[in-house]
Design a protein around this motif. Structure first.
Motif, PDB file in Angstrom:
ATOM      1  N   ARG A 104       0.805  -1.219   0.000  1.00  0.00           N
ATOM      2  CA  ARG A 104       0.000   0.000   0.000  1.00  0.00           C
ATOM      3  C   ARG A 104       0.843   1.277   0.000  1.00  0.00           C
ATOM      4  N   GLY A 105       2.145   1.143   0.149  1.00  0.00           N
ATOM      5  CA  GLY A 105       3.009   2.313   0.204  1.00  0.00           C
ATOM      6  C   GLY A 105       3.771   2.507  -1.094  1.00  0.00           C
ATOM      7  N   VAL A 106       5.085   2.683  -0.959  1.00  0.00           N
ATOM      8  CA  VAL A 106       5.960   2.886  -2.109  1.00  0.00           C
ATOM      9  C   VAL A 106       6.495   1.542  -2.589  1.00  0.00           C
ATOM     10  N   VAL A 107       6.397   1.309  -3.889  1.00  0.00           N
ATOM     11  CA  VAL A 107       6.955   0.109  -4.509  1.00  0.00           C
ATOM     12  C   VAL A 107       8.003   0.567  -5.523  1.00  0.00           C
ATOM     13  N   ALA A 108       9.237   0.103  -5.336  1.00  0.00           N
ATOM     14  CA  ALA A 108      10.340   0.515  -6.215  1.00  0.00           C
ATOM     15  C   ALA A 108      10.603  -0.563  -7.259  1.00  0.00           C
ATOM     16  N   ILE A 109      10.677  -0.148  -8.518  1.00  0.00           N
ATOM     17  CA  ILE A 109      10.992  -1.055  -9.624  1.00  0.00           C
ATOM     18  C   ILE A 109      12.420  -0.786 -10.076  1.00  0.00           C
ATOM     19  N   ASP A 110      13.214  -1.843 -10.195  1.00  0.00           N
ATOM     20  CA  ASP A 110      14.601  -1.631 -10.622  1.00  0.00           C
ATOM     21  C   ASP A 110      15.129  -2.882 -11.302  1.00  0.00           C
ATOM     22  N   GLY A 111      16.059  -2.688 -12.205  1.00  0.00           N
ATOM     23  CA  GLY A 111      16.700  -3.795 -12.897  1.00  0.00           C
ATOM     24  C   GLY A 111      18.166  -3.889 -12.509  1.00  0.00           C
ATOM     25  N   LYS A 112      18.658  -5.110 -12.320  1.00  0.00           N
ATOM     26  CA  LYS A 112      20.047  -5.328 -11.940  1.00  0.00           C
ATOM     27  C   LYS A 112      20.636  -6.480 -12.749  1.00  0.00           C
ATOM     28  N   GLY A 148      16.765 -11.041 -23.243  1.00  0.00           N
ATOM     29  CA  GLY A 148      17.359 -10.146 -24.226  1.00  0.00           C
ATOM     30  C   GLY A 148      17.707  -8.790 -23.657  1.00  0.00           C
ATOM     31  N   SER A 149      17.818  -8.700 -22.316  1.00  0.00           N
ATOM     32  CA  SER A 149      18.115  -7.440 -21.610  1.00  0.00           C
ATOM     33  C   SER A 149      17.051  -6.378 -21.867  1.00  0.00           C
ATOM     34  N   ASP A 150      15.829  -6.817 -22.173  1.00  0.00           N
ATOM     35  CA  ASP A 150      14.725  -5.888 -22.392  1.00  0.00           C
ATOM     36  C   ASP A 150      14.091  -5.546 -21.043  1.00  0.00           C
ATOM     37  N   GLU A 151      14.691  -4.592 -20.339  1.00  0.00           N
ATOM     38  CA  GLU A 151      14.204  -4.241 -19.004  1.00  0.00           C
ATOM     39  C   GLU A 151      12.817  -3.618 -19.056  1.00  0.00           C
ATOM     40  N   VAL A 152      12.559  -2.809 -20.065  1.00  0.00           N
ATOM     41  CA  VAL A 152      11.245  -2.157 -20.175  1.00  0.00           C
ATOM     42  C   VAL A 152      10.151  -3.194 -20.394  1.00  0.00           C
ATOM     43  N   GLY A 153      10.358  -4.120 -21.329  1.00  0.00           N
ATOM     44  CA  GLY A 153       9.359  -5.148 -21.594  1.00  0.00           C
ATOM     45  C   GLY A 153       9.114  -6.032 -20.384  1.00  0.00           C
ATOM     46  N   ALA A 154      10.193  -6.394 -19.683  1.00  0.00           N
ATOM     47  CA  ALA A 154      10.053  -7.230 -18.489  1.00  0.00           C
ATOM     48  C   ALA A 154       9.298  -6.485 -17.395  1.00  0.00           C
ATOM     49  N   THR A 155       9.549  -5.193 -17.280  1.00  0.00           N
ATOM     50  CA  THR A 155       8.858  -4.386 -16.265  1.00  0.00           C
ATOM     51  C   THR A 155       7.369  -4.297 -16.552  1.00  0.00           C
ATOM     52  N   LEU A 156       7.004  -4.089 -17.807  1.00  0.00           N
ATOM     53  CA  LEU A 156       5.588  -4.004 -18.172  1.00  0.00           C
ATOM     54  C   LEU A 156       4.871  -5.323 -17.882  1.00  0.00           C
ATOM     55  N   ALA A 157       5.555  -6.438 -18.163  1.00  0.00           N
ATOM     56  CA  ALA A 157       4.961  -7.742 -17.874  1.00  0.00           C
ATOM     57  C   ALA A 157       4.827  -7.958 -16.369  1.00  0.00           C
ATOM     58  N   LEU A 158       5.823  -7.509 -15.612  1.00  0.00           N
ATOM     59  CA  LEU A 158       5.800  -7.672 -14.156  1.00  0.00           C
ATOM     60  C   LEU A 158       4.680  -6.853 -13.532  1.00  0.00           C
ATOM     61  N   LEU A 159       4.459  -5.636 -14.032  1.00  0.00           N
ATOM     62  CA  LEU A 159       3.420  -4.770 -13.478  1.00  0.00           C
ATOM     63  C   LEU A 159       2.032  -5.391 -13.627  1.00  0.00           C
ATOM     64  N   LYS A 160       1.813  -6.107 -14.721  1.00  0.00           N
ATOM     65  CA  LYS A 160       0.505  -6.717 -14.952  1.00  0.00           C
ATOM     66  C   LYS A 160       0.191  -7.819 -13.941  1.00  0.00           C
ATOM     67  N   SER A 161       1.224  -8.385 -13.321  1.00  0.00           N
ATOM     68  CA  SER A 161       1.021  -9.495 -12.395  1.00  0.00           C
ATOM     69  C   SER A 161       0.867  -9.054 -10.944  1.00  0.00           C
ATOM     70  N   LEU A 162       0.946  -7.748 -10.681  1.00  0.00           N
ATOM     71  CA  LEU A 162       0.942  -7.247  -9.309  1.00  0.00           C
ATOM     72  C   LEU A 162      -0.335  -6.482  -8.989  1.00  0.00           C
ATOM     73  N   ASP A 163      -0.720  -6.516  -7.723  1.00  0.00           N
ATOM     74  CA  ASP A 163      -1.824  -5.694  -7.224  1.00  0.00           C
ATOM     75  C   ASP A 163      -1.213  -4.433  -6.629  1.00  0.00           C
ATOM     76  N   LEU A 164      -1.272  -3.337  -7.364  1.00  0.00           N
ATOM     77  CA  LEU A 164      -0.617  -2.092  -6.961  1.00  0.00           C
ATOM     78  C   LEU A 164      -1.613  -0.975  -6.672  1.00  0.00           C
ATOM     79  N   LYS A 165      -2.853  -1.319  -6.461  1.00  0.00           N
ATOM     80  CA  LYS A 165      -3.873  -0.302  -6.228  1.00  0.00           C
ATOM     81  C   LYS A 165      -3.507   0.583  -5.040  1.00  0.00           C
ATOM     82  N   GLY A 166      -3.434   1.888  -5.272  1.00  0.00           N
ATOM     83  CA  GLY A 166      -3.131   2.835  -4.209  1.00  0.00           C
ATOM     84  C   GLY A 166      -1.664   3.033  -3.935  1.00  0.00           C
ATOM     85  N   CYS A 167      -0.797   2.232  -4.559  1.00  0.00           N
ATOM     86  CA  CYS A 167       0.651   2.356  -4.323  1.00  0.00           C
ATOM     87  C   CYS A 167       1.238   3.510  -5.139  1.00  0.00           C
TER      88      CYS A 167
END
Length: 262
Positions: A104-112, A148-167
């Motif tokens: 419900r707070g801050v969720v940080a997205i990052d690639g390493k 393929g080091s596609d961080e943007v594509g992986a992030t978009l796919a990851l966001l669809k799998s999460l419940d981030l309402k209000g975050c």
């Protein structure tokens, strides 16, 4: 604990029928050791040996403590996708056991990039992992590999799998993109995305608006340590005061941080 062990038992055992150590037990031991700071199979084996009596209260260890070779062989054979799914289920179960719901707070997205994780002869292409980290509970809530080091594509796919309402989702300038903003809005989340010169039109418009605004209220912090002093000033222009911006979904304001190090 029985719930966690039942989740780990869902992983298919790729070893021969004569394998001595139970796979679910090996995964539990490796997970426990890693959470306590182990960084290699040798560290895991030493962790188990040093805490054998305590660990036997949870797992059987019928054949004694597994060697580092056993852990190494198991992790070479496991299906990464299958293990990833099980670990995601483990994290969900852990949050439930701790009485935690969706973040419900801050969720940080990052690639390493995974250090020393590259295939032989491809040191220039180490595997890239994208993770979502819940700042309130200090727990990673999801992770996926960026093929393929596609961080943007992986992030978009990851966001669809999460419940981030209000975050409020934070990410660096790589993700300051309309499609990322749209994905977060679809998840009913807020965003605070880094903005740098790699987003040319939006960055230029932001600089122009701040220059035209002149003196505006700011919040200042001053830190002195390690022989240097750093002053940071943060200021914000709301959407009502911004002009000639390119279209960016859900944009409410643009903030500026000025840092001066002496």
């Amino acid at each position: 604990m029985p719930l966690i062990m039942s989740i780990l038992r869902e992983v298919r055992d790729p070893r021969d029928i004569n394998a001595r150590h139970n796979l679910a037990e090996l995964l539990f031991l490796a997970l426990a050791a890693t959470l306590c700071g182990a960084k290699s199979c040798v560290d895991i084996a030493e962790f188990v040996e040093g805490r054998e009596d305590e660990l036997k209260e949870i797992v059987d260890l019928k054949h004694g403590c597994p060697s580092h070779d056993t852990f190494s062989r198991v992790f070479r054979l496991l299906d990464p996708q299958e293990l990833s799914s099980v670990l995601s289920a483990f994290m969900s179960a852990l949050r439930r056991e701790l009485g935690l719901g969706s973040p419900r707070g801050v969720v940080a997205i990052d690639g390493k990039a995974l250090r020393r994780g590259y295939e032989k002869g491809r040191a220039f292409m180490p595997p890239l992992m994208v993770s979502a980290w819940d700042a309130e509970t200090r727990l990673a809530i999801a992770a996926t590999r960026a093929l393929g080091s596609d961080e943007v594509g992986a992030t978009l796919a990851l966001l669809k799998s999460l419940d981030l309402k209000g975050c409020t989702v934070t990410a660096d300038a790589l993700h300051c993109r309309p499609d990322t903003a749209e994905a977060l809005i679809a998840q009913k989340a807020h965003y605070a995305l880094g903005l740098k010169a790699n987003r040319g039109r939006l960055f230029a418009a932001a600089e122009k608006n701040f220059a035209a605004a002149g003196e505006i209220a700011c919040f200042e912090t001053r830190d002195t340590a390690h022989g240097r002093t750093e002053v940071r000033r943060a200021s914000i222009l709301p959407l009502a005061k911004l002009k000639d911006l390119p279209v960016f979904p859900g944009l409410k304001a643009i903030g500026r941080i000025e840092a001066l190090r002496t």
